[in-house]
Scaffold this motif. Structure first.
Motif, PDB file in Angstrom:
ATOM      1  N   GLN A  78      -4.316  12.493  -6.498  1.00 59.00           N
ATOM      2  CA  GLN A  78      -4.927  12.593  -5.184  1.00 59.00           C
ATOM      3  C   GLN A  78      -5.262  11.165  -4.763  1.00 59.00           C
ATOM      4  O   GLN A  78      -5.925  10.439  -5.497  1.00 59.00           O
ATOM      5  N   ILE A  79      -4.798  10.763  -3.588  1.00 62.49           N
ATOM      6  CA  ILE A  79      -4.932   9.382  -3.144  1.00 62.49           C
ATOM      7  C   ILE A  79      -6.158   9.239  -2.253  1.00 62.49           C
ATOM      8  O   ILE A  79      -6.318   9.978  -1.285  1.00 62.49           O
ATOM      9  N   ALA A  80      -6.997   8.267  -2.591  1.00 64.16           N
ATOM     10  CA  ALA A  80      -8.112   7.914  -1.724  1.00 64.16           C
ATOM     11  C   ALA A  80      -7.573   7.045  -0.588  1.00 64.16           C
ATOM     12  O   ALA A  80      -6.515   6.437  -0.715  1.00 64.16           O
ATOM     13  N   GLN A  81      -8.286   6.974   0.487  1.00 59.89           N
ATOM     14  CA  GLN A  81      -7.861   6.186   1.643  1.00 59.89           C
ATOM     15  C   GLN A  81      -7.685   4.719   1.249  1.00 59.89           C
ATOM     16  O   GLN A  81      -8.618   4.104   0.738  1.00 59.89           O
ATOM     17  N   PRO A  82      -6.472   4.135   1.453  1.00 56.74           N
ATOM     18  CA  PRO A  82      -6.309   2.700   1.182  1.00 56.74           C
ATOM     19  C   PRO A  82      -7.279   1.888   2.044  1.00 56.74           C
ATOM     20  O   PRO A  82      -7.612   2.289   3.160  1.00 56.74           O
ATOM     21  N   MET A  83      -7.739   0.773   1.515  1.00 54.66           N
ATOM     22  CA  MET A  83      -8.757   0.000   2.192  1.00 54.66           C
ATOM     23  C   MET A  83      -8.371  -1.468   2.234  1.00 54.66           C
ATOM     24  O   MET A  83      -7.911  -2.027   1.235  1.00 54.66           O
ATOM     25  N   ASP A  84      -8.565  -2.097   3.380  1.00 54.73           N
ATOM     26  CA  ASP A  84      -8.350  -3.532   3.538  1.00 54.73           C
ATOM     27  C   ASP A  84      -9.630  -4.239   3.098  1.00 54.73           C
ATOM     28  O   ASP A  84     -10.703  -3.975   3.631  1.00 54.73           O
ATOM     29  N   ILE A  90       0.827  -1.206   0.000  1.00 51.50           N
ATOM     30  CA  ILE A  90       0.000   0.000   0.000  1.00 51.50           C
ATOM     31  C   ILE A  90       0.861   1.256   0.000  1.00 51.50           C
ATOM     32  O   ILE A  90       0.612   2.176  -0.772  1.00 51.50           O
ATOM     33  N   ASN A  91       1.874   1.302   0.841  1.00 52.88           N
ATOM     34  CA  ASN A  91       2.706   2.504   0.920  1.00 52.88           C
ATOM     35  C   ASN A  91       3.476   2.759  -0.365  1.00 52.88           C
ATOM     36  O   ASN A  91       3.613   3.906  -0.789  1.00 52.88           O
ATOM     37  N   GLU A  92       3.960   1.698  -0.999  1.00 55.76           N
ATOM     38  CA  GLU A  92       4.697   1.860  -2.247  1.00 55.76           C
ATOM     39  C   GLU A  92       3.787   2.385  -3.360  1.00 55.76           C
ATOM     40  O   GLU A  92       4.151   3.268  -4.115  1.00 55.76           O
ATOM     41  N   TYR A  93       2.595   1.818  -3.482  1.00 53.17           N
ATOM     42  CA  TYR A  93       1.648   2.294  -4.485  1.00 53.17           C
ATOM     43  C   TYR A  93       1.262   3.742  -4.199  1.00 53.17           C
ATOM     44  O   TYR A  93       1.195   4.566  -5.115  1.00 53.17           O
ATOM     45  N   GLY A  94       1.002   4.034  -2.941  1.00 51.50           N
ATOM     46  CA  GLY A  94       0.639   5.398  -2.571  1.00 51.50           C
ATOM     47  C   GLY A  94       1.728   6.388  -2.931  1.00 51.50           C
ATOM     48  O   GLY A  94       1.446   7.501  -3.407  1.00 51.50           O
ATOM     49  N   GLN A  95       2.987   6.017  -2.742  1.00 50.14           N
ATOM     50  CA  GLN A  95       4.100   6.900  -3.076  1.00 50.14           C
ATOM     51  C   GLN A  95       4.177   7.137  -4.582  1.00 50.14           C
ATOM     52  O   GLN A  95       4.394   8.255  -5.037  1.00 50.14           O
ATOM     53  N   VAL A  96       3.979   6.086  -5.368  1.00 49.19           N
ATOM     54  CA  VAL A  96       3.989   6.225  -6.828  1.00 49.19           C
ATOM     55  C   VAL A  96       2.856   7.155  -7.269  1.00 49.19           C
ATOM     56  O   VAL A  96       3.047   8.039  -8.106  1.00 49.19           O
ATOM     57  N   PHE A  97       1.674   6.967  -6.701  1.00 48.26           N
ATOM     58  CA  PHE A  97       0.536   7.838  -7.032  1.00 48.26           C
ATOM     59  C   PHE A  97       0.849   9.285  -6.667  1.00 48.26           C
ATOM     60  O   PHE A  97       0.599  10.200  -7.436  1.00 48.26           O
ATOM     61  N   ASP A 134      -4.753 -11.325   2.893  1.00 44.25           N
ATOM     62  CA  ASP A 134      -5.743 -10.270   2.712  1.00 44.25           C
ATOM     63  C   ASP A 134      -5.513  -9.556   1.386  1.00 44.25           C
ATOM     64  O   ASP A 134      -4.426  -9.578   0.830  1.00 44.25           O
ATOM     65  N   SER A 135      -6.559  -8.900   0.879  1.00 39.82           N
ATOM     66  CA  SER A 135      -6.450  -8.040  -0.301  1.00 39.82           C
ATOM     67  C   SER A 135      -6.568  -6.590   0.152  1.00 39.82           C
ATOM     68  O   SER A 135      -7.249  -6.277   1.126  1.00 39.82           O
ATOM     69  N   TYR A 136      -5.903  -5.701  -0.590  1.00 45.66           N
ATOM     70  CA  TYR A 136      -5.931  -4.279  -0.297  1.00 45.66           C
ATOM     71  C   TYR A 136      -6.201  -3.517  -1.584  1.00 45.66           C
ATOM     72  O   TYR A 136      -5.799  -3.955  -2.658  1.00 45.66           O
ATOM     73  N   VAL A 137      -6.870  -2.384  -1.458  1.00 48.42           N
ATOM     74  CA  VAL A 137      -7.127  -1.534  -2.614  1.00 48.42           C
ATOM     75  C   VAL A 137      -6.539  -0.149  -2.347  1.00 48.42           C
ATOM     76  O   VAL A 137      -6.617   0.365  -1.237  1.00 48.42           O
ATOM     77  N   VAL A 138      -5.903   0.407  -3.374  1.00 46.87           N
ATOM     78  CA  VAL A 138      -5.388   1.775  -3.331  1.00 46.87           C
ATOM     79  C   VAL A 138      -5.953   2.466  -4.566  1.00 46.87           C
ATOM     80  O   VAL A 138      -5.860   1.942  -5.671  1.00 46.87           O
ATOM     81  N   ALA A 139      -6.573   3.627  -4.384  1.00 45.74           N
ATOM     82  CA  ALA A 139      -7.186   4.349  -5.499  1.00 45.74           C
ATOM     83  C   ALA A 139      -6.651   5.768  -5.556  1.00 45.74           C
ATOM     84  O   ALA A 139      -6.300   6.365  -4.537  1.00 45.74           O
ATOM     85  N   GLY A 140      -6.559   6.298  -6.765  1.00 48.84           N
ATOM     86  CA  GLY A 140      -6.086   7.666  -6.965  1.00 48.84           C
ATOM     87  C   GLY A 140      -6.878   8.351  -8.064  1.00 48.84           C
ATOM     88  O   GLY A 140      -7.458   7.701  -8.938  1.00 48.84           O
ATOM     89  N   ASN A 141      -6.919   9.667  -8.004  1.00 48.99           N
ATOM     90  CA  ASN A 141      -7.603  10.490  -8.986  1.00 48.99           C
ATOM     91  C   ASN A 141      -6.645  11.554  -9.493  1.00 48.99           C
ATOM     92  O   ASN A 141      -5.932  12.163  -8.706  1.00 48.99           O
ATOM     93  N   LYS A 142      -6.650  11.769 -10.799  1.00 54.33           N
ATOM     94  CA  LYS A 142      -5.856  12.853 -11.352  1.00 54.33           C
ATOM     95  C   LYS A 142      -6.741  14.101 -11.370  1.00 54.33           C
ATOM     96  O   LYS A 142      -7.839  14.073 -11.938  1.00 54.33           O
ATOM     97  N   PRO A 143      -6.293  15.169 -10.727  1.00 53.58           N
ATOM     98  CA  PRO A 143      -7.122  16.380 -10.679  1.00 53.58           C
ATOM     99  C   PRO A 143      -7.458  16.868 -12.096  1.00 53.58           C
ATOM    100  O   PRO A 143      -6.645  16.787 -13.009  1.00 53.58           O
TER     101      PRO A 143
END
Length: 64
Positions: free
Chosen positions: A30-36, A17-24, A49-58
């Protein structure tokens, strides 16, 4: 590559999660809250477990 206003979502069984968040963040997203998603996530097993990381380009503003 995302167009302005575009969305991206990554679902992973690892704990990256942290690595994906850093790339985003480095890409200016803009990073949405990572979710378990828990072990009932998309392709996980009871041991992983599975995790989701989402981002939006402004969206960019156009000149009037």
């Amino acid at each position: 590559m995302l167009k302005p206003g575009g969305h991206i979502m990554i679902i992973d069984t690892g704990r990256n999660i942290n690595e994906y968040g850093q790339v985003f963040q480095d890409a200016g997203l803009q990073i949405a809250q990572p979710m378990d998603l828990g072990f009932n996530g998309w392709w996980a097993t009871p041991l992983t477990d599975s995790y989701v990381v989402a981002g939006n380009k402004p969206a960019t503003k156009t000149a009037a």
